[in-house]
Design an enzyme around this catalytic site. Structure first.
Site, PDB file in Angstrom:
ATOM      1  N   CYS A   1      -5.513 -22.399 -11.154  1.00 41.16           N
ATOM      2  CA  CYS A   1      -6.838 -22.015 -10.673  1.00 41.16           C
ATOM      3  C   CYS A   1      -7.160 -22.745  -9.374  1.00 41.16           C
ATOM      4  CB  CYS A   1      -7.882 -22.322 -11.732  1.00 41.16           C
ATOM      5  SG  CYS A   1      -7.617 -23.936 -12.458  1.00 41.16           S
TER       6      CYS A   1
ATOM      7  N   GLU B   1     -14.898 -22.473 -17.526  1.00 40.00           N
ATOM      8  CA  GLU B   1     -14.248 -22.787 -16.240  1.00 40.00           C
ATOM      9  C   GLU B   1     -13.438 -21.553 -15.884  1.00 40.00           C
ATOM     10  OE1 GLU B   1     -15.439 -25.268 -14.825  1.00 40.00           O
ATOM     11  OE2 GLU B   1     -16.336 -26.206 -16.583  1.00 40.00           O
TER      12      GLU B   1
HETATM   13  P1  NAD Z   1      -7.995 -14.322 -18.936  1.00 45.96           P
HETATM   14  O1  NAD Z   1      -9.423 -14.313 -18.553  1.00 45.96           O
HETATM   15  O2  NAD Z   1      -7.217 -13.083 -18.803  1.00 45.96           O
HETATM   16  O3  NAD Z   1      -7.832 -14.797 -20.452  1.00 45.96           O
HETATM   17  C1  NAD Z   1      -8.405 -16.013 -20.908  1.00 45.96           C
HETATM   18  C2  NAD Z   1      -8.576 -15.929 -22.414  1.00 45.96           C
HETATM   19  O4  NAD Z   1      -9.580 -14.947 -22.695  1.00 45.96           O
HETATM   20  C3  NAD Z   1      -7.315 -15.471 -23.155  1.00 45.96           C
HETATM   21  O5  NAD Z   1      -7.214 -16.168 -24.373  1.00 45.96           O
HETATM   22  C4  NAD Z   1      -7.604 -14.004 -23.393  1.00 45.96           C
HETATM   23  O6  NAD Z   1      -6.894 -13.465 -24.486  1.00 45.96           O
HETATM   24  C5  NAD Z   1      -9.090 -14.046 -23.671  1.00 45.96           C
HETATM   25  N1  NAD Z   1      -9.793 -12.746 -23.528  1.00 45.96           N
HETATM   26  C6  NAD Z   1      -9.495 -11.741 -22.678  1.00 45.96           C
HETATM   27  N2  NAD Z   1     -10.378 -10.729 -22.847  1.00 45.96           N
HETATM   28  C7  NAD Z   1     -11.245 -11.117 -23.821  1.00 45.96           C
HETATM   29  C8  NAD Z   1     -12.367 -10.520 -24.460  1.00 45.96           C
HETATM   30  N3  NAD Z   1     -12.786  -9.300 -24.134  1.00 45.96           N
HETATM   31  N4  NAD Z   1     -13.008 -11.221 -25.422  1.00 45.96           N
HETATM   32  C9  NAD Z   1     -12.606 -12.458 -25.784  1.00 45.96           C
HETATM   33  N5  NAD Z   1     -11.530 -13.072 -25.216  1.00 45.96           N
HETATM   34  C10 NAD Z   1     -10.865 -12.415 -24.258  1.00 45.96           C
HETATM   35  O7  NAD Z   1      -7.311 -15.514 -18.082  1.00 45.96           O
HETATM   36  P2  NAD Z   1      -5.789 -15.964 -18.032  1.00 45.96           P
HETATM   37  O8  NAD Z   1      -4.994 -14.918 -17.334  1.00 45.96           O
HETATM   38  O9  NAD Z   1      -5.321 -16.448 -19.359  1.00 45.96           O
HETATM   39  O10 NAD Z   1      -5.910 -17.248 -17.092  1.00 45.96           O
HETATM   40  C11 NAD Z   1      -6.007 -17.141 -15.703  1.00 45.96           C
HETATM   41  C12 NAD Z   1      -7.438 -17.285 -15.250  1.00 45.96           C
HETATM   42  O11 NAD Z   1      -7.971 -18.516 -15.724  1.00 45.96           O
HETATM   43  C13 NAD Z   1      -7.549 -17.373 -13.728  1.00 45.96           C
HETATM   44  O12 NAD Z   1      -8.669 -16.624 -13.313  1.00 45.96           O
HETATM   45  C14 NAD Z   1      -7.751 -18.862 -13.470  1.00 45.96           C
HETATM   46  O13 NAD Z   1      -8.413 -19.155 -12.261  1.00 45.96           O
HETATM   47  C15 NAD Z   1      -8.556 -19.260 -14.664  1.00 45.96           C
HETATM   48  N6  NAD Z   1      -8.433 -20.695 -14.929  1.00 45.96           N
HETATM   49  C16 NAD Z   1      -9.478 -21.486 -14.569  1.00 45.96           C
HETATM   50  C17 NAD Z   1      -9.409 -22.852 -14.762  1.00 45.96           C
HETATM   51  C18 NAD Z   1     -10.547 -23.745 -14.358  1.00 45.96           C
HETATM   52  O14 NAD Z   1     -10.553 -24.914 -14.736  1.00 45.96           O
HETATM   53  N7  NAD Z   1     -11.515 -23.255 -13.609  1.00 45.96           N
HETATM   54  C19 NAD Z   1      -8.271 -23.406 -15.348  1.00 45.96           C
HETATM   55  C20 NAD Z   1      -7.234 -22.559 -15.726  1.00 45.96           C
HETATM   56  C21 NAD Z   1      -7.334 -21.197 -15.515  1.00 45.96           C
END
Ligand code: NAD
Length: 530
Positions: free
Chosen positions: A327, A293
């Site tokens: 989000c 998501e």
């Molecule tokens: P992010 O993508 O920066 O990080 C998400 C997770 O991925 C974190 O645990 C991060 O450490 C990890 N990560 C980052 N780079 C990685 C890599 N190269 N390999 C493996 N893991 C990695 O997102 P965020 O800032 O934590 O959250 C915000 C984002 O999440 C926004 O884009 C928001 O829209 C989305 N979001 C979506 C929903 C939904 O239900 N659609 C819900 C909540 C948040």
């Protein structure tokens, strides 16, 4: 093994506790906040049920008090990620043989602990670590997390009952086996409930999990891990391994026994993970399930018959609460020219009442954004709009990162419906409004449908049924969660199953049977009577 099929009662939603009206609860919450601030909590990795430490302390700061360390941890490196894989694979043999009652019992106990004795602690950790107001934390860390767990257990037991037809001299069963191998849960900072739900949902279905939490939500997520241990989760079923995403990608996601990925976060990171897994597809023992998501660009679309007070309340709430870091946040609004002056006067008077402060002020409506990186990115959008000839900042636009990462609620009025702030996910307290000619509703709806690559949430406002029908049909695929005369945020587990399509994710609707099915590898068993 089970010798009965226990009936689980349909859960009731966890009631929201109002800390402003309940002096005892408020005092407990304030004490929990003070306790967590006395000294930084040292957060271990939890692999095979044991606390592990590596080297090189990494801090989790308080975003609204940016010099203060809330918690610290030593990140997992390649060796710890490999140990976590081993622990998950070892624990799997026993865990998947447990009766579903035994598995579900652990999680239902955890939900009661979250909603009961740990409620203030998990709220305090979320408020401080993720700068959520008491209300935003309560609806997330306490209520939504307990709801996710209780409803997932309920749906799991219903799923096990869904069986094929029988025929003369034969029976058939669907055996909802967990996936082979292990599941990886990678979780975002913005919802403690999602932090807990992503590892727990696959584990409910008998999988074992490697959970990489967001380091920006470290303490609240570790609180969940501890609650699970107290609830009796066997060692190795969920392994808590904060560390670098890149190390996880290299040492866990490429492992041949990867059974599935349960991800929530940005579209950019999910694309990267999918791409890396795709490159290795020939090496996996089975095709990994990829559930993600991702980002959003929530919209509000109104016609000239919309109820303006309702519209103003909805836009305000959805655009700015939790600093726009949902989000589902409303990030763009499409308003008829004739309606705008009246709507703006209502919005302006509501914006004047918003209190931006630290979350320890229980009167605050908004607080700081999560990090310096987020602050720089969001303020970059504000400056871009300030310098853009087609846009005008009509509210806010100020910010300061002196004490913490504070950005005032900001409203941009644009004449260009395809401007950057109408298209891209900002993930901050910034709303862009585009006013359309009253006689161009159909064209503007088509534009709204195509402007952004995301399709997560949207709201349509009208008092004319024919217009609502046109809006709903034109925007059919523009949102996985569509709201009619209501704000696009605030989905409730089991009432508004959540998830979006296009670049917003695989739309597997967390907290529902649809999501649980993804963590199973169903086997059909035909039994012939001889
Ligand atoms: P992010 O993508 O920066 O990080 C998400 C997770 O991925 C974190 O645990 C991060 O450490 C990890 N990560 C980052 N780079 C990685 C890599 N190269 N390999 C493996 N893991 C990695 O997102 P965020 O800032 O934590 O959250 C915000 C984002 O999440 C926004 O884009 C928001 O829209 C989305 N979001 C979506 C929903 C939904 O239900 N659609 C819900 C909540 C948040």
């Amino acid at each position: 093994m089970s010798f009965a099929h226990t009936v689980i009662e349909q859960p009731r939603h966890e009631e929201i506790r109002n800390y402003q009206l309940n002096p005892d609860a408020s005092a407990n919450l304030k004490k929990a906040i003070a306790d967590l601030k006395t000294f930084p909590t040292e957060v271990p990795l939890v692999i095979d049920g044991k606390d592990r430490w590596t080297t090189g302390w990494q801090p989790q700061m308080i975003p609204h008090e940016k010099e203060k360390i809330l918690a610290q941890y030593t990140p997992a490196g390649p060796a710890e990620f490999r140990q976590a894989v081993k622990a998950a694979l070892t624990a799997k043999t026993e865990w998947m043989r447990f009766s579903f009652e035994a598995r579900l019992g652990v999680f239902l106990k955890a939900a009661d602990l979250i909603a009961g004795p740990y409620r203030e602690e998990i709220n305090a950790a979320t408020m401080l670590g993720q700068s959520k107001t008491w209300f935003e934390s309560e609806i997330d860390a306490a209520c939504e997390l307990a709801d996710f767990i209780r409803f997932n257990c309920y749906y799991a037991h219903l799923l096990y009952r869904e069986q094929p037809l029988a025929a003369e001299h034969e029976w058939s069963s669907l055996v909802y086996r967990p996936l082979e191998g292990f599941v990886v849960a990678i979780t975002p900072f913005n919802f403690t409930a999602i932090g807990g739900n992503l590892p727990i949902a696959p584990a409910i279905m008998g999988n074992t999990v490697i959970w990489k939490p967001s380091c920006e939500a470290l303490l609240s997520n570790f609180t969940i891990m501890n609650i699970l241990r107290e609830a009796g989760l066997p060692d190795g079923v969920i392994n808590f391994v904060p560390g670098k995403g890149q190390d996880l990608s290299e040492h866990v996601l490429t492992h041949p026994s990867l059974g599935g990925l349960h991800f929530t976060g940005s579209t950019r990171v999910f694309n990267l993970l999918w791409e890396n897994i795709g490159k290795k597809v020939a090496d996996y023992e089975a095709y990994p399930r990829l559930v993600g998501e991702t980002g959003g660009k929530g919209f509000v679309f109104a016609d000239s018959t919309a109820d303006l007070d309702l519209l103003a309340d909805s836009i305000l709430n959805a655009s700015f609460h939790y600093q726009g870091q949902k989000c589902s946040a409303c990030s763009r609004a499409y308003i008829p020219e004739s309606t705008w002056p009246d709507l703006w006067s209502r919005l302006e008077s509501r914006l004047e009442t918003l209190v931006v402060d630290t979350v320890e002020n229980f009167e605050a409506d908004l607080s700081a954004v999560i990090s310096q990186q987020a602050f720089d990115k969001i303020t970059g959008y504000i400056e871009e709009a300030r310098n853009n000839q087609t846009s005008q900042i009509i509210w806010g636009g100020e910010y300061s990162d002196e004490q913490g990462f504070f950005i005032q609620p900001t409203v941009i009025l644009t004449r260009d419906p395809t401007s950057k702030t109408m298209q891209e996910e900002i993930f901050g307290p910034v709303l862009t409004v585009y006013c359309y000619e009253d006689n161009e509703m159909a064209e503007t709806l088509a534009l709204c449908n195509q402007t952004s690559p995301y399709a997560l949430t949207g709201s349509i406002f009208s008092n004319r049924l024919a217009n609502l029908e046109l809006m709903e049909n034109t925007l059919r695929y523009a949102a996985g969660n569509m709201y009619i005369n209501d704000k696009p945020t605030g989905s409730v587990v089991a009432r508004q199953p959540f998830g979006g399509g296009r670049k917003s994710g695989t739309n597997d609707k967390s907290g529902t049977k649809l999501n649980l099915i993804r963590w199973t590898n169903p086997q059909t068993v035909k039994r012939r009577f001889i």
